[in-house]
Write a protein that holds these residues in place. Structure first.
Motif, short mmCIF file in Angstrom:
data_model
loop_
_atom_site.label_atom_id
_atom_site.label_comp_id
_atom_site.label_asym_id
_atom_site.label_seq_id
_atom_site.Cartn_x
_atom_site.Cartn_y
_atom_site.Cartn_z
N ALA A 60 0.86 -1.29 0.03
CA ALA A 60 0.09 -0.17 0.01
C ALA A 60 0.81 1.41 -0.05
CB ALA A 60 -1.06 -0.10 1.32
N GLU A 61 0.48 2.15 -0.83
CA GLU A 61 1.36 3.33 -1.00
C GLU A 61 0.26 4.52 -0.84
OE1 GLU A 61 4.36 3.94 -0.83
OE2 GLU A 61 4.93 1.63 -0.82
N THR A 62 0.32 5.51 -0.03
CA THR A 62 -0.66 6.54 0.20
C THR A 62 -0.53 7.63 -1.07
OG1 THR A 62 -0.36 6.41 2.51
CG2 THR A 62 -1.27 8.28 1.59
N ILE A 63 -1.51 8.00 -1.61
CA ILE A 63 -1.74 8.97 -2.45
C ILE A 63 -1.98 10.20 -2.08
CG2 ILE A 63 -2.77 9.88 -4.72
CD1 ILE A 63 -2.96 6.66 -5.39
N ASN A 64 -3.28 10.17 -1.06
CA ASN A 64 -3.53 11.29 -0.46
C ASN A 64 -4.21 10.97 0.79
OD1 ASN A 64 -4.54 13.83 0.60
ND2 ASN A 64 -5.37 14.41 -1.37
N PRO A 65 -3.62 11.38 2.02
CA PRO A 65 -4.13 10.71 3.50
C PRO A 65 -5.51 11.63 3.80
CG PRO A 65 -2.34 11.95 3.76
CD PRO A 65 -2.28 12.15 2.08
N PHE A 66 -5.65 12.68 3.12
CA PHE A 66 -6.73 13.73 3.84
C PHE A 66 -6.77 13.87 5.09
CE2 PHE A 66 -8.42 11.71 -0.12
CZ PHE A 66 -8.67 13.03 -1.07
#
Length: 242
Positions: A60-66
């Motif tokens: 899993a790679e974060t794109i946008n954690p908000f």
């Protein structure tokens, strides 16, 4: 959902395959390789192994954690509603458009300082449209007669407005004011990016808010519990966007 001693089943809205349940092994361990990449409302790039019953998340790679959403309880309540509605809708073929809608909503919610209720109403109306439940708002949905200058109600079963003559034949309808109808039409017809043009203190907001909750609950067969969280927030501290 917890699984075993260290795993969790994570529910994912994907771009092509709709909603997927997948196992995140070891995620409950202190030194989990996933870290915060599978937190609620997180937009991530996932690599899955297709299992017999459940997929397994390999990477899993974060794109946008908000991240800013999780720092504001008001925004957590609204984001929870959006995700609950999507999970209950059993999205399949329209998943890419629903994902784009959710990403738009979360992006706007993260940076918004006021008008949060209008933003939620925009999300709800757009989701209804994508699911094929957009109500008929220009003529009576039962007899097709024009509604201008006549008394009308909103019918959940008939999926739209009904005239005074047809209302006695319906079992799930509520009266709706002219200001609420104008707002409802605006929400369905305008671009979502115009949501800031309407104030959440405008006439009809409260009624439209209640109506959309009931309309969504009617089609999804149950109101998500996250709405209760929002109501608790409102009663405890006065849900205000000042």
């Amino acid at each position: 959902m917890k699984l075993g001693e260290a795993d969790k089943i994570v529910r994912i809205l994907s771009e092509k395959e709709g909603i997927i349940d997948a196992v995140a092994k070891g995620i409950r361990k202190t030194k989990s390789k996933f870290g915060g990449r599978l937190e609620p409302f997180t937009y991530s790039d996932l690599h899955l192994y297709q299992g017999r019953n459940l997929d397994i998340i390999l990477q899993a790679e974060t794109i946008n954690p908000f991240k800013l959403i999780r720092e504001d309880l008001r925004k957590v309540a609204l984001a929870s509603i959006s995700c609950d509605l999507i999970l209950r809708s059993q999205v399949d073929k329209s998943s890419e458009r629903v994902l784009n809608l959710l990403l738009f909503f979360l992006s706007e919610l993260e940076r918004a300082k006021d008008g949060l209720k209008i933003l939620l109403l925009i999300f709800e109306t757009r989701l209804l449209s994508l699911l094929g439940y957009q109500p008929i708002l220009d003529v009576c949905c039962l007899c097709g007669s024009p509604l201008e200058g006549r008394r009308f109600s909103f019918d959940f079963g008939g999926e739209g407005l009904v005239c005074g003559s047809c209302r006695p034949t319906t079992t799930a309808s509520v009266s709706i004011s002219g200001s609420s109808l104008l707002l409802l039409r605006w929400l369905f017809e305008r671009s979502p990016r115009q949501w800031q043009e309407i104030s959440d203190r405008s006439k009809g907001v409260a009624q439209v808010e209640e109506l959309l909750e009931k309309y969504l609950a009617y089609h999804l067969e149950k109101k998500p519990k996250s709405y209760q969280f929002l109501r608790l927030m409102e009663s405890a501290e006065g849900f205000s966007d000042n």
